[in-house]
Design an enzyme around this catalytic site. Structure first.
Site, mmCIF file in Angstrom:
data_model
loop_
_atom_site.group_PDB
_atom_site.id
_atom_site.type_symbol
_atom_site.label_atom_id
_atom_site.label_comp_id
_atom_site.label_asym_id
_atom_site.label_seq_id
_atom_site.Cartn_x
_atom_site.Cartn_y
_atom_site.Cartn_z
ATOM 1 N N ARG A 41 0.819 -1.213 0.000
ATOM 2 C CA ARG A 41 0.000 0.000 0.000
ATOM 3 C C ARG A 41 0.853 1.264 0.000
ATOM 4 N NH1 ARG A 41 -4.778 -1.784 4.302
ATOM 5 N NH2 ARG A 41 -5.989 -3.021 2.810
ATOM 6 N N LYS A 198 -20.208 -18.178 4.820
ATOM 7 C CA LYS A 198 -21.635 -18.059 5.120
ATOM 8 C C LYS A 198 -22.391 -17.284 4.043
ATOM 9 C CE LYS A 198 -21.120 -18.173 10.161
ATOM 10 N NZ LYS A 198 -21.414 -17.442 11.425
ATOM 11 N N GLY A 351 -9.402 -10.095 0.654
ATOM 12 C CA GLY A 351 -8.111 -10.536 1.175
ATOM 13 C C GLY A 351 -7.756 -11.968 0.846
ATOM 14 N N GLY A 374 -13.973 -4.152 2.315
ATOM 15 C CA GLY A 374 -15.382 -3.804 2.484
ATOM 16 C C GLY A 374 -15.908 -2.967 1.344
#
Length: 397
Positions: A41, A198, A351, A374
């Site tokens: 980054r 999930k 990730g 996100g």
């Protein structure tokens, strides 16, 4: 989407002798001694800084790091290690400024790093007073941190409201362009791979993609729920009983559109969740009560790979099996290699997905790898990210 590009401002000469405030994503991992363990980054932030300097600007740069408590600075959340690494990469000293909200001394052509922005009281709540103070520090605000684009905070949204000029940096611009190409104007067939433990964590994404993709490939624990919803046994594998109807709804939605949710025809099972577990390939219909499904089988991998090779656009989020365990990594490896070999435009994010791509040495063969976690997921849901919204609004003002 209409927005100002920092590169255009630089090329037109509008940046010369201006004070530029860059919001970057320098939230890098560190070991227990505060040493940076992975600096991608930081390296990715350098082009925007150089772009500003070459255009004749002075540069202020900030980021968050870790999870600081507002109003409480501590050495473990300081950007000092980042300043040191950035100085090494740029071959020039990068001073770190601690108390900067009410003013920054900045000489022409200089670069300074502003201490962890999330220490500032009012940062996370997008406080208007804090945002105005930040905006007064600069002539041009540059948002170049896609990983924070889904957060409306003072250093990502508020400052863009009040700055004289607000624009997108090269990293954010690349993300917007890649996302638009993959989801807004895709070359079809459009295939999406959504995997994870999930259904509940990705249900809104699955529902959104079911309205637009031609193939919706599910993997991991999500696939188990879809297999059970299709009448197949899954043994003692992870699944969500309360979301079987939702899985059936997604399948129906796709079917009604003439699209498809490919259900595994074979799987790799074990009797325990462990890297040394014995892996057994079984037909999907033959899974026994004491089996754990930990990967898709070779026939399913071959079927999906064939579909991906003929796709026009591929969006990938999540490995399809427990790729961390070698015995259960073949499905994810096969999918990754098929995406790399496909002529389709490929966009990957998340990730675990990035870790899988790196594991198989395919980073350079994926067209675009998103840096946002996100933020990437919210884009897949079809949400308009706060950063996109405010930059678009300012471009029209």
């Amino acid at each position: 989407m209409e927005f100002l590009r920092f590169s255009d401002l630089c090329q037109s000469g509008q940046v010369r002798n201006k004070r530029v405030f860059i919001r970057a994503d320098l939230n890098v991992p560190q070991d227990g001694n505060g040493h940076i363990t992975e600096d991608t980054r930081i390296k990715a932030s350098v082009p925007c800084i150089n772009m500003a300097l070459e255009a004749g600007a002075s540069v202020m740069l900030t980021s968050h790091l870790g999870r600081p408590v507002e109003g409480h600075w501590s050495a473990d959340i300081s950007l000092e290690p980042v300043a040191k690494r950035l100085s090494e990469l740029m071959g020039r000293p990068i001073p770190l400024v601690k108390d900067w909200v009410n003013g920054v001394e900045l000489k022409a052509g200089e670069v300074v790093l502003l201490e962890n922005c999330r220490v500032n009281v009012g940062e996370k709540s997008n406080d208007a007073k804090l945002s105005e103070h930040m905006a007064q520090l600069c002539d041009i605000f540059v948002h170049d941190a896609f990983g924070t684009a889904h957060r409306a905070e003072a250093s990502t949204y508020g400052i863009a409201q009040y700055a004289k000029i607000a624009c997108a940096g090269p990293l954010l611009t690349a993300e917007i362009d890649a996302i638009s190409r993959a989801l807004t104007q895709p070359h079809r067939p459009l295939a999406a791979i959504v995997a994870g433990s999930k259904v509940s964590t990705k249900l809104s994404i699955l529902n959104a993609l079911a309205q637009k993709v031609d193939q919706l490939i599910v993997g991991g624990g999500i696939a188990n729920t879809f297999m059970l919803a299709s009448g197949l046994p899954i043994g003692k594998s992870l699944f969500e009983a309360n979301l079987l109807d939702e899985a059936k709804k997604v399948i129906r939605t796709m079917k009604d559109r003439g699209a498809d949710v490919p259900i595994p025809v074979d799987v790799v099972v074990a009797h325990k969740f462990s890297p040394d577990a014995v892996a057994t390939v079984k037909d999907a219909k033959d899974v026994s009560e004491d089996d754990l499904i930990l990967d898709i089988g070779p026939q399913t991998t071959a079927n999906l790979s064939k579909q991906l090779l003929s796709a026009g656009t591929i969006v990938w989020n999540g490995p399809v099996g427990v790729f961390e365990f070698d015995a259960f990594s073949k499905g994810t490896e096969g999918i990754a290699k098929a995406i790399a070999a496909s002529s389709a435009f490929s966009l990957a994010g998340g990730g675990d997905t990035l870790a899988a791509i790196a594991k198989y040495g395919l980073t350079d063969q994926i067209d675009y790898i998103s840096t946002g976690g996100g933020a990437f997921l919210e884009v897949l849901e079809g949400k308009t990210l706060p950063a996109f919204e405010i930059l678009s609004k300012r471009a029209k003002a």
